[in-house]
Motif scaffolding. Structure first.
Motif, PDB file in Angstrom:
ATOM      1  N   LYS A  92       0.819  -1.211   0.000  1.00  0.00           N
ATOM      2  CA  LYS A  92       0.000   0.000   0.000  1.00  0.00           C
ATOM      3  C   LYS A  92       0.858   1.268   0.000  1.00  0.00           C
ATOM      4  O   LYS A  92       0.312   2.377   0.058  1.00  0.00           O
ATOM      5  CB  LYS A  92      -0.908   0.013   1.232  1.00  0.00           C
ATOM      6  CG  LYS A  92      -1.932  -1.119   1.234  1.00  0.00           C
ATOM      7  CD  LYS A  92      -3.135  -0.701   2.082  1.00  0.00           C
ATOM      8  CE  LYS A  92      -4.337  -1.591   1.862  1.00  0.00           C
ATOM      9  NZ  LYS A  92      -4.159  -2.965   2.377  1.00  0.00           N
TER      10      LYS A  92
ATOM     11  N   ARG B  64       1.073   3.417  -6.146  1.00  0.00           N
ATOM     12  CA  ARG B  64      -0.205   3.836  -6.733  1.00  0.00           C
ATOM     13  C   ARG B  64       0.062   4.029  -8.220  1.00  0.00           C
ATOM     14  O   ARG B  64       0.854   4.881  -8.608  1.00  0.00           O
ATOM     15  CB  ARG B  64      -0.649   5.163  -6.118  1.00  0.00           C
ATOM     16  CG  ARG B  64      -0.900   5.033  -4.624  1.00  0.00           C
ATOM     17  CD  ARG B  64      -1.239   6.367  -4.016  1.00  0.00           C
ATOM     18  NE  ARG B  64      -1.235   6.249  -2.561  1.00  0.00           N
ATOM     19  CZ  ARG B  64      -1.213   7.292  -1.720  1.00  0.00           C
ATOM     20  NH1 ARG B  64      -1.185   8.526  -2.192  1.00  0.00           N
ATOM     21  NH2 ARG B  64      -1.201   7.107  -0.426  1.00  0.00           N
TER      22      ARG B  64
ATOM     23  N   LYS C 110      -8.245  10.292 -10.779  1.00  0.00           N
ATOM     24  CA  LYS C 110      -6.883  10.098 -10.298  1.00  0.00           C
ATOM     25  C   LYS C 110      -6.041  11.326 -10.650  1.00  0.00           C
ATOM     26  O   LYS C 110      -5.911  11.683 -11.817  1.00  0.00           O
ATOM     27  CB  LYS C 110      -6.306   8.850 -10.954  1.00  0.00           C
ATOM     28  CG  LYS C 110      -5.058   8.361 -10.270  1.00  0.00           C
ATOM     29  CD  LYS C 110      -4.468   7.176 -10.991  1.00  0.00           C
ATOM     30  CE  LYS C 110      -5.303   5.915 -10.800  1.00  0.00           C
ATOM     31  NZ  LYS C 110      -4.772   4.823 -11.645  1.00  0.00           N
TER      32      LYS C 110
END
Ligand code: HEM
Ligand SMILES: [Cu+2]
Lengths: 183, 474
Positions: free
Chosen positions: A66, A71, A110
């Motif tokens: 994470k 990302r 995003k």
């Protein structure tokens, strides 16, 4: 909130440590042969060792993927961020606009922030409408950090400076207005 | 038998500590809007407080280690006095640079902030600060090299590192405190050299302002030096406990294979966990980020599995008397663990993404310093001075710890809610609720800090009740 979990995990652990410490010290009044004590402690120790490894490996495997470096990119919106003593320059590159000096972004998309600095180190921290820190990256002169973040809800978000940058550090904020797409 | 007097150390270090606490109180009072300090002065105070506390801890730890090593090896005690002398020069230099010159780039002096004063601090203050740090750095390097030399001279390299346990040759086993060579002296020497290089680069930059340095490289060097110095200081405190606690518990605490393995592993952990300071520099190579989290997590293994269980075997059903020294050690180890635990949580990259540079950071390191390392140091000084003022010291300890817990809790709560650190004022924060919280917490902290101060004064007076005991050569 990740940090809320972090704080809770801390609280539970810290209380446990104090309780164990109190137990051990209260037990110190009745003497027992050191050899038998050592044996008892060794038994607990091997159990504890495997438990600790288990917890660490679990936490590691769960949290590492994470990390903000993973990302994935291909953002819908791109913004250039430059930290300066003592203000932020937010320049829309793609999918965003400036309105009366505020950066306006669409919700649910995003966003990639390309963060750098014109002078000293700053920290680009994004805070939610109600004042919780959401994510951050450093703004370092000569380098560009790519921070990917998706604003879920519309509202007024804030940018705080998260790296000490001299006497204006505590007064280095900016606004990000997030709107529902099409509004 | 060398004569070594602990008295000057037991007088000077606590005096500086008191002044530094007063600076801390000033900062918290300003953040709570109870007093008005100009931001220029606030950040100069912050820089002095941070450098001063870290430096005083390192000097205190090295002094304690020197005192204990003197029981076993032939140290040149002149170097320990030289350390104190250099420390005094550094203190005077830093006080002048910060309080007179308002030099205020924070204790970790990230590049290029020291050289971009924006009219706040004059050029001389930059040079003075750099030279002051070089003076202390040189003395620290020399004493660490002397520790290494003296241990190897008496026990040989292999035994000093605790490697005889792995080669199984059953040689003479040196006392436990010698094994700190692994986790304290060696990483210390290596990283002090990095620090020296850094200060040299800064000095060159100061002489020749057109010099350009790489901010990311410098940041790595700063933490390789600063993180390690702070980290090994903690381990010096642990070494003091290893060496002295058995005198109070009445139980031996011996080296064995596990202890040797733990301290050897700590060598790597100390050097490689450093990278958790740069998680938010996304451009830093990915393997270094992963190294940071891996070794920060691993730090929990030797410290709890070996040191804490060893410590528990010392205490549990020992029938010992809890005089001031073991009590301060016991609480100090507890503070070390709790602060360390908060640090391990923050060394998780996703968590750090929110905790980085919030009050969580001062929360954890104030825990393992104020109620960790420094408590152990006060216990050590009480011991080394041979003081008998037990009840006064215990009263002081109670006040110090209670006040400390209250003061620290406000940092933790602030961190949990994302209050940023190093803000001279919180009134400018544009979110009402956060600004409000951020100003209430320091108000409460200010109520607790005097308990620390008064408690410490009592401890200090008790320490001074002794006349200094001779090092017992073993
Ligand atoms: C009661 C005692 C103490 C008080 C009241 C106090 C208070 C403070 C305050 C208010 C700050 C600024 C926090 C921020 O907003 O970022 C600070 C920073 C700091 N303190 Fe303390 N402190 C105390 C003890 C210590 C101790 C024992 C150490 C030992 C290492 C220490 C080391 C530091 C360092 C390294 C900083 C960071 C400075 C910087 O950010 O450049 N403090 N302290
Ligand atoms: Cu800034």
């Amino acid at each position: 909130m990740v940090s809320t979990y972090g704080a809770l995990v801390f609280l539970v652990g810290a209380v446990a440590m104090v309780v164990i410490a109190a137990f051990v010290s209260f037990q110190s009044t009745e003497p027992e042969d050191p050899k038998s004590v050592t044996q008892k402690v060794y038994r607990v120790r091997s159990l504890y060792f495997f438990l600790l490894l288990f917890v660490l490996v679990l936490a590691y495997g769960f949290t590492l993927p994470k990390a903000p470096y993973f990302r994935d990119s291909s953002p819908d919106v791109v913004v250039d961020v430059v930290g300066k003593m003592w203000f932020w320059e937010l320049k829309p590159v793609k999918g965003a606009v400036l309105e009366n000096g505020d950066l306006v972004l669409p919700a649910g998309r995003k966003v990639e922030f390309r963060v750098t600095s014109a002078d000293v180190n700053h920290g680009f921290g994004i805070y939610s409408t109600d004042g919780y820190i959401l994510t951050q990256t450093q703004a370092m002169p000569g380098y560009t950090n790519h921070l990917i973040y998706t604003f879920k809800k519309p509202g007024i978000y804030r940018v705080f400076c998260m790296e000490f940058c001299g006497i204006g550090h505590h007064n280095m904020f900016a606004r990000i207005v997030v709107r529902k797409e099409g509004e | 038998m060398k004569r070594f007097s602990i008295t000057p150390f037991a007088v000077i270090l606590p005096l500086v500590f008191i002044v530094l606490i007063l600076l801390g109180l000033t900062m918290r009072a300003n953040q709570g809007e109870l007093i008005q300090v100009d931001p220029q002065l606030f950040y100069a105070i912050m820089t002095l407080h941070g450098l001063g506390m870290a430096g005083t801890a390192a000097v205190g730890g090295l002094t304690a280690l020197a005192y204990l090593l003197l029981r076993y090896v032939n140290l040149n005690t002149k170097l320990v006095y030289f350390l104190l002398f250099s420390y005094l020069i550094t203190v005077v230099g830093l006080i002048s640079a910060t309080l007179l010159g308002h030099f205020g780039p924070g204790w970790y002096v990230l590049y290029p902030l020291p050289f971009k004063p924006m009219g706040v601090w004059p050029n001389w203050s930059i040079g003075l600060a750099i030279v002051s740090l070089i003076v202390l750095g040189v003395a620290i390097l020399l004493i660490q090299l002397e520790f290494f030399r003296a241990c190897v001279a008496r026990y040989g390299l292999k035994n000093s590192l605790g490697w005889q346990f792995f080669t199984g040759s059953g040689e003479y086993v040196p006392p436990l405190v010698i094994i700190t060579v692994d986790a304290v002296v060696l990483p210390g020497v290596i990283t002090t050299l990095v620090g020296a290089a850094l200060l040299m680069l800064y000095f060159v930059k100061w002489l020749n302002p057109s010099t350009e340095l790489d901010p990311l490289l410098i940041k790595n060097m700063i933490f390789i030096w600063g993180h390690t110095l702070v980290n090994i200081t903690m381990y010096m405190g642990v070494a003091v406990v290893y060496e002295l606690f058995p005198e109070f518990s009445g139980r031996p605490w011996k080296s064995n294979k596990f202890v040797a393995l733990a301290w050897n592993a700590t060598f790597f952990i100390v050097l490689l966990a450093v990278f958790h300071h740069l998680y938010m520099d996304f451009v830093q190579p990915l393997p270094l980020h992963i190294t940071g989290q891996t070794f920060s997590y691993l730090a929990a293994v030797p410290s709890t599995v070996v040191t804490v269980t060893g410590f528990i075997s010392q205490v549990y059903k020992s029938g010992m008397r809890w005089s001031f020294v073991p009590l301060s050690f016991f609480l100090g180890i507890l503070g070390w663990l709790i602060g360390g635990y908060a640090a391990v949580i923050d060394s998780t990259i996703v968590v750090n993404n929110q905790f980085h540079n919030t009050l969580w950071v001062p929360a954890h390191f104030h825990t393992y310093f104020l109620i960790g390392f420094y408590l152990i140091l006060w216990g050590f000084l009480f011991y080394a001075m041979g003081s008998k003022r037990e009840s006064l010291a215990k009263l002081g300890l109670a006040s110090y710890v209670l006040g400390g817990v209250g003061f620290l809790s406000m940092f933790y709560v602030g961190g949990a809610f994302g209050v940023p650190r190093r803000y001279a004022e919180y009134s400018m924060i544009p979110v009402e609720s956060l600004s409000h919280l951020a100003q209430i917490l320091p108000k409460i902290a200010v109520v607790f800090i005097p308990y620390v101060l008064v408690g410490f004064l009592l401890i200090f007076i008790s320490i001074l009740g002794g006349s200094g005991r001779e090092v017992q050569r073993v």
